[in-house]
Motif scaffolding. Structure first.
Motif, PDB file in Angstrom:
ATOM      1  N   GLN A   1       0.805  -1.213   0.000  1.00 41.18           N
ATOM      2  CA  GLN A   1       0.000   0.000   0.000  1.00 41.18           C
ATOM      3  C   GLN A   1       0.842   1.268   0.000  1.00 41.18           C
ATOM      4  OE1 GLN A   1      -2.532  -0.770   3.397  1.00 41.18           O
ATOM      5  NE2 GLN A   1      -4.129  -1.657   2.122  1.00 41.18           N
ATOM      6  N   ARG A   2       2.076   1.192   0.455  1.00 43.35           N
ATOM      7  CA  ARG A   2       2.936   2.384   0.474  1.00 43.35           C
ATOM      8  C   ARG A   2       3.766   2.527  -0.803  1.00 43.35           C
ATOM      9  NH1 ARG A   2       3.360   4.497   5.746  1.00 43.35           N
ATOM     10  NH2 ARG A   2       2.777   3.050   7.398  1.00 43.35           N
ATOM     11  N   THR A   3       3.741   1.542  -1.650  1.00 42.54           N
ATOM     12  CA  THR A   3       4.559   1.594  -2.861  1.00 42.54           C
ATOM     13  C   THR A   3       3.983   2.593  -3.860  1.00 42.54           C
ATOM     14  OG1 THR A   3       3.326  -0.212  -3.866  1.00 42.54           O
ATOM     15  CG2 THR A   3       5.261  -0.807  -2.565  1.00 42.54           C
ATOM     16  N   SER A   4       4.848   3.076  -4.755  1.00 36.98           N
ATOM     17  CA  SER A   4       4.389   3.995  -5.795  1.00 36.98           C
ATOM     18  C   SER A   4       4.238   3.292  -7.139  1.00 36.98           C
ATOM     19  CB  SER A   4       5.381   5.158  -5.944  1.00 36.98           C
ATOM     20  OG  SER A   4       6.672   4.691  -6.272  1.00 36.98           O
ATOM     21  N   LEU A   5       4.686   2.016  -7.232  1.00 34.32           N
ATOM     22  CA  LEU A   5       4.611   1.265  -8.485  1.00 34.32           C
ATOM     23  C   LEU A   5       4.497  -0.222  -8.179  1.00 34.32           C
ATOM     24  CD1 LEU A   5       4.912   1.125 -11.622  1.00 34.32           C
ATOM     25  CD2 LEU A   5       7.389   0.945 -11.244  1.00 34.32           C
ATOM     26  N   LEU A   6       3.631  -0.904  -8.909  1.00 37.47           N
ATOM     27  CA  LEU A   6       3.498  -2.353  -8.790  1.00 37.47           C
ATOM     28  C   LEU A   6       4.012  -3.021 -10.060  1.00 37.47           C
ATOM     29  CD1 LEU A   6      -0.093  -2.692  -7.250  1.00 37.47           C
ATOM     30  CD2 LEU A   6       2.100  -2.743  -6.057  1.00 37.47           C
ATOM     31  N   LEU A   7       4.814  -4.063  -9.886  1.00 33.15           N
ATOM     32  CA  LEU A   7       5.268  -4.884 -11.007  1.00 33.15           C
ATOM     33  C   LEU A   7       4.488  -6.190 -10.974  1.00 33.15           C
ATOM     34  CD1 LEU A   7       9.167  -4.477 -10.909  1.00 33.15           C
ATOM     35  CD2 LEU A   7       7.476  -3.103 -12.149  1.00 33.15           C
ATOM     36  N   HIS A   8       3.695  -6.433 -12.001  1.00 34.25           N
ATOM     37  CA  HIS A   8       2.906  -7.661 -12.088  1.00 34.25           C
ATOM     38  C   HIS A   8       3.706  -8.694 -12.880  1.00 34.25           C
ATOM     39  CE1 HIS A   8      -1.184  -9.646 -13.260  1.00 34.25           C
ATOM     40  NE2 HIS A   8      -0.346 -10.486 -12.679  1.00 34.25           N
ATOM     41  N   LEU A   9       4.316  -9.635 -12.154  1.00 37.95           N
ATOM     42  CA  LEU A   9       5.110 -10.680 -12.800  1.00 37.95           C
ATOM     43  C   LEU A   9       4.218 -11.831 -13.241  1.00 37.95           C
ATOM     44  CD1 LEU A   9       7.543  -9.136 -11.435  1.00 37.95           C
ATOM     45  CD2 LEU A   9       8.645 -11.370 -11.288  1.00 37.95           C
ATOM     46  N   VAL A  10       4.406 -12.243 -14.482  1.00 34.35           N
ATOM     47  CA  VAL A  10       3.628 -13.344 -15.045  1.00 34.35           C
ATOM     48  C   VAL A  10       4.598 -14.400 -15.571  1.00 34.35           C
ATOM     49  CG1 VAL A  10       1.946 -14.028 -16.789  1.00 34.35           C
ATOM     50  CG2 VAL A  10       1.746 -11.793 -15.671  1.00 34.35           C
ATOM     51  N   ASP A  11       4.335 -15.639 -15.250  1.00 32.40           N
ATOM     52  CA  ASP A  11       5.135 -16.771 -15.723  1.00 32.40           C
ATOM     53  C   ASP A  11       4.638 -17.167 -17.114  1.00 32.40           C
ATOM     54  OD1 ASP A  11       6.505 -19.074 -16.189  1.00 32.40           O
ATOM     55  OD2 ASP A  11       5.761 -20.151 -14.426  1.00 32.40           O
ATOM     56  N   LEU A  12       5.458 -16.880 -18.154  1.00 33.80           N
ATOM     57  CA  LEU A  12       5.068 -17.221 -19.522  1.00 33.80           C
ATOM     58  C   LEU A  12       5.343 -18.679 -19.859  1.00 33.80           C
ATOM     59  CD1 LEU A  12       5.955 -14.256 -21.925  1.00 33.80           C
ATOM     60  CD2 LEU A  12       3.755 -14.943 -21.002  1.00 33.80           C
ATOM     61  N   ALA A  13       6.074 -19.379 -19.002  1.00 34.45           N
ATOM     62  CA  ALA A  13       6.408 -20.780 -19.289  1.00 34.45           C
ATOM     63  C   ALA A  13       6.107 -21.640 -18.063  1.00 34.45           C
ATOM     64  CB  ALA A  13       7.878 -20.903 -19.678  1.00 34.45           C
ATOM     65  N   PRO A  14       4.824 -21.774 -17.705  1.00 30.72           N
ATOM     66  CA  PRO A  14       4.475 -22.570 -16.519  1.00 30.72           C
ATOM     67  C   PRO A  14       4.814 -24.039 -16.700  1.00 30.72           C
ATOM     68  CG  PRO A  14       2.499 -21.979 -17.760  1.00 30.72           C
ATOM     69  CD  PRO A  14       3.634 -21.230 -18.378  1.00 30.72           C
ATOM     70  N   PHE A  15       5.093 -24.733 -15.583  1.00 30.58           N
ATOM     71  CA  PHE A  15       5.422 -26.161 -15.636  1.00 30.58           C
ATOM     72  C   PHE A  15       4.238 -26.974 -16.139  1.00 30.58           C
ATOM     73  CE2 PHE A  15       8.423 -24.757 -12.259  1.00 30.58           C
ATOM     74  CZ  PHE A  15       9.587 -25.075 -12.925  1.00 30.58           C
ATOM     75  N   ASP A  16       3.044 -26.576 -15.726  1.00 29.64           N
ATOM     76  CA  ASP A  16       1.835 -27.299 -16.115  1.00 29.64           C
ATOM     77  C   ASP A  16       1.269 -26.682 -17.401  1.00 29.64           C
ATOM     78  OD1 ASP A  16      -0.522 -28.662 -16.352  1.00 29.64           O
ATOM     79  OD2 ASP A  16      -1.262 -28.181 -14.333  1.00 29.64           O
ATOM     80  N   ASP A  17       1.189 -27.480 -18.465  1.00 31.32           N
ATOM     81  CA  ASP A  17       0.683 -26.982 -19.739  1.00 31.32           C
ATOM     82  C   ASP A  17      -0.783 -26.573 -19.666  1.00 31.32           C
ATOM     83  OD1 ASP A  17       3.147 -27.417 -20.866  1.00 31.32           O
ATOM     84  OD2 ASP A  17       2.645 -29.430 -21.612  1.00 31.32           O
ATOM     85  N   ALA A  18      -1.499 -27.080 -18.655  1.00 31.63           N
ATOM     86  CA  ALA A  18      -2.918 -26.750 -18.530  1.00 31.63           C
ATOM     87  C   ALA A  18      -3.132 -25.354 -17.951  1.00 31.63           C
ATOM     88  CB  ALA A  18      -3.624 -27.785 -17.650  1.00 31.63           C
ATOM     89  N   VAL A  19      -2.089 -24.741 -17.409  1.00 33.66           N
ATOM     90  CA  VAL A  19      -2.198 -23.411 -16.807  1.00 33.66           C
ATOM     91  C   VAL A  19      -2.208 -22.347 -17.900  1.00 33.66           C
ATOM     92  CG1 VAL A  19      -1.069 -21.713 -15.322  1.00 33.66           C
ATOM     93  CG2 VAL A  19      -1.112 -24.130 -14.664  1.00 33.66           C
ATOM     94  N   ASP A  20      -3.162 -21.464 -17.843  1.00 34.96           N
ATOM     95  CA  ASP A  20      -3.279 -20.372 -18.809  1.00 34.96           C
ATOM     96  C   ASP A  20      -2.738 -19.087 -18.169  1.00 34.96           C
ATOM     97  OD1 ASP A  20      -3.890 -18.491 -20.678  1.00 34.96           O
ATOM     98  OD2 ASP A  20      -6.046 -18.882 -20.740  1.00 34.96           O
ATOM     99  N   PRO A  21      -1.570 -18.578 -18.606  1.00 38.57           N
ATOM    100  CA  PRO A  21      -1.008 -17.365 -18.000  1.00 38.57           C
ATOM    101  C   PRO A  21      -1.943 -16.160 -18.070  1.00 38.57           C
ATOM    102  CG  PRO A  21       0.629 -18.462 -19.372  1.00 38.57           C
ATOM    103  CD  PRO A  21      -0.675 -19.141 -19.632  1.00 38.57           C
ATOM    104  N   VAL A  22      -2.730 -16.056 -19.136  1.00 38.34           N
ATOM    105  CA  VAL A  22      -3.647 -14.916 -19.264  1.00 38.34           C
ATOM    106  C   VAL A  22      -4.703 -14.955 -18.174  1.00 38.34           C
ATOM    107  CG1 VAL A  22      -5.363 -13.816 -20.749  1.00 38.34           C
ATOM    108  CG2 VAL A  22      -3.250 -14.726 -21.743  1.00 38.34           C
ATOM    109  N   GLN A  23      -5.304 -16.119 -17.951  1.00 37.12           N
ATOM    110  CA  GLN A  23      -6.330 -16.245 -16.928  1.00 37.12           C
ATOM    111  C   GLN A  23      -5.751 -16.014 -15.527  1.00 37.12           C
ATOM    112  OE1 GLN A  23      -9.577 -16.429 -17.508  1.00 37.12           O
ATOM    113  NE2 GLN A  23      -9.051 -16.328 -19.698  1.00 37.12           N
ATOM    114  N   GLU A  24      -4.530 -16.504 -15.306  1.00 38.92           N
ATOM    115  CA  GLU A  24      -3.895 -16.283 -14.008  1.00 38.92           C
ATOM    116  C   GLU A  24      -3.643 -14.799 -13.775  1.00 38.92           C
ATOM    117  OE1 GLU A  24      -0.447 -18.643 -13.294  1.00 38.92           O
ATOM    118  OE2 GLU A  24      -1.708 -20.272 -12.526  1.00 38.92           O
TER     119      GLU A  24
END
Length: 350
Positions: free
Chosen positions: A236-259
């Motif tokens: 809450q005190r930060t001035s910037l958020l970095l949203h990290l997304v895993d583009l190469a998940p271990f599980d092929d069933a995982v959809d990075p966009v939905q996550e």
């Protein structure tokens, strides 16, 4: 050392000492006047922000704090000694609220900031104060006032410029290890981060910023699922958020966009103000993709994102340096804007 970022304590300021009613009894003055002294004031309880403390663990196991009571007055015009004040040290970034009402009492955001939380009671009056021309031998005296008592809720919100946001195992800890000297736990399974980690990122000799890594969020976090919701306050005190997304998940069933959409949805449900903060998209693990540029473009299109995008590999450092320089520029611009706004004359209140 266990990381504790919230605690409930009870504080009791010291009661004032009682005044006394005594009279002089000397050899040649057997009926001397009143000489009862006042009681001493009770000790107060202060809280001070200390940058050398990083957690509220001291208040997890010791929860009751009582300041010293003032001494009673005595004869021969002797006043009671005041009780010693008690000082409680907490990390910088601690907010203190009244547990009963929920109202915030103080935000300790500056090192050395000192605030009285409970005032000691005043000492009672001795009978020397009640002597008048018609009452030469007063027998009145008063008791000391009770000290203030509160049940306080302490909450630590770490002071960081940048916060990392993402699913468990998105590579947040690896990223903070790559760009700073912080060494959070890293492993090939989720939920390796169990408490917030801070790292100082130095881009030049005199240019640096602080980055916070908190446990990863999962869907349902705003309702209490997982660990991340417990630590969102630290963003809450930060001035910037970095949203990290895993583009190469271990599980092929995982959809990075939905996550990615699920994380932003949880953020909005938790705190609208936190959701409205500037947020950049950082797409991690591009070193594990053969056609990374195409995968990045496909993700951005499917996600519907039109803000800043930074493809990186946290483990190899690819793309991390341009990202840190961009963050530094953003932070400096934000600071300059705040200083400019603070320097603007405020409109007169009619």
């Amino acid at each position: 050392m266990k990381f504790i970022d919230e605690a409930t304590i009870k504080v009791y300021a010291g009661d004032g000492g009682n005044g006394v009613a005594t009279f002089r009894r000397e050899k040649y003055e057997p009926m001397g006047g009143p000489n009862g002294g006042d009681g001493g004031r009770g000790g107060s309880i202060f809280v001070i922000a200390d940058r050398n403390i990083n957690t509220l663990v001291d208040y997890r196991y010791t929860r009751t704090f009582k300041a010293e009571r003032g001494e009673n007055g005595s004869g021969s015009d002797c006043y009671g000694k005041g009780g010693d004040d008690m000082i409680l040290r907490v990390p910088v970034g601690t907010t203190i609220s009244d547990k009963a009402t929920g109202q915030m009492m103080v935000d300790l955001s500056v090192d050395g900031q000192k605030v009285m939380m409970a005032k000691g009671g005043n000492g009672g009056l001795g009978n020397i104060h009640f002597k008048t021309s018609t009452n030469r031998s007063p027998r009145q005296c008063t008791k000391g006032d009770p000290g203030e008592a509160f049940e306080l809720y302490l909450e630590l919100k770490v002071l960081a410029d940048v916060g990392l946001l993402g699913m468990p195992n998105a590579g947040k800890s690896t990223f903070i290890r790559s760009v700073s000297a912080a060494k959070p736990k890293v492993a090939d399974y989720p939920f390796t981060t169990l408490h917030p980690n801070l790292g100082v990122v130095r881009v030049d000799a005199n240019r640096s910023f602080v980055i916070a890594d908190v446990p990863g969020l999962i869907e349902g976090a705003a309702e209490g699922a997982g660990l991340g919701h417990q630590f969102l306050r630290h963003l809450q005190r930060t001035s910037l958020l970095l949203h990290l997304v895993d583009l190469a998940p271990f599980d092929d069933a995982v959809d990075p966009v939905q996550e990615a959409k699920a994380i932003v949805n949880e953020l909005k449900k938790y705190d609208q103000e936190l959701y409205d903060k500037p947020r950049w998209l950082v797409l991690n693990k591009i070193d594990m993709l053969e056609d990374s540029a195409e995968k990045v473009a496909d993700f951005v299109k499917a996600y519907g994102w039109d803000g800043p995008v930074f493809p990186i590999s946290a483990i190899s450092g690819v793309g991390c340096q341009p990202l840190t320089y961009a963050i530094m520029d953003h932070i400096e611009q934000t600071r300059a804007q705040r200083e400019l706004e603070a320097a603007q004359p405020q409109p007169a209140i009619e």
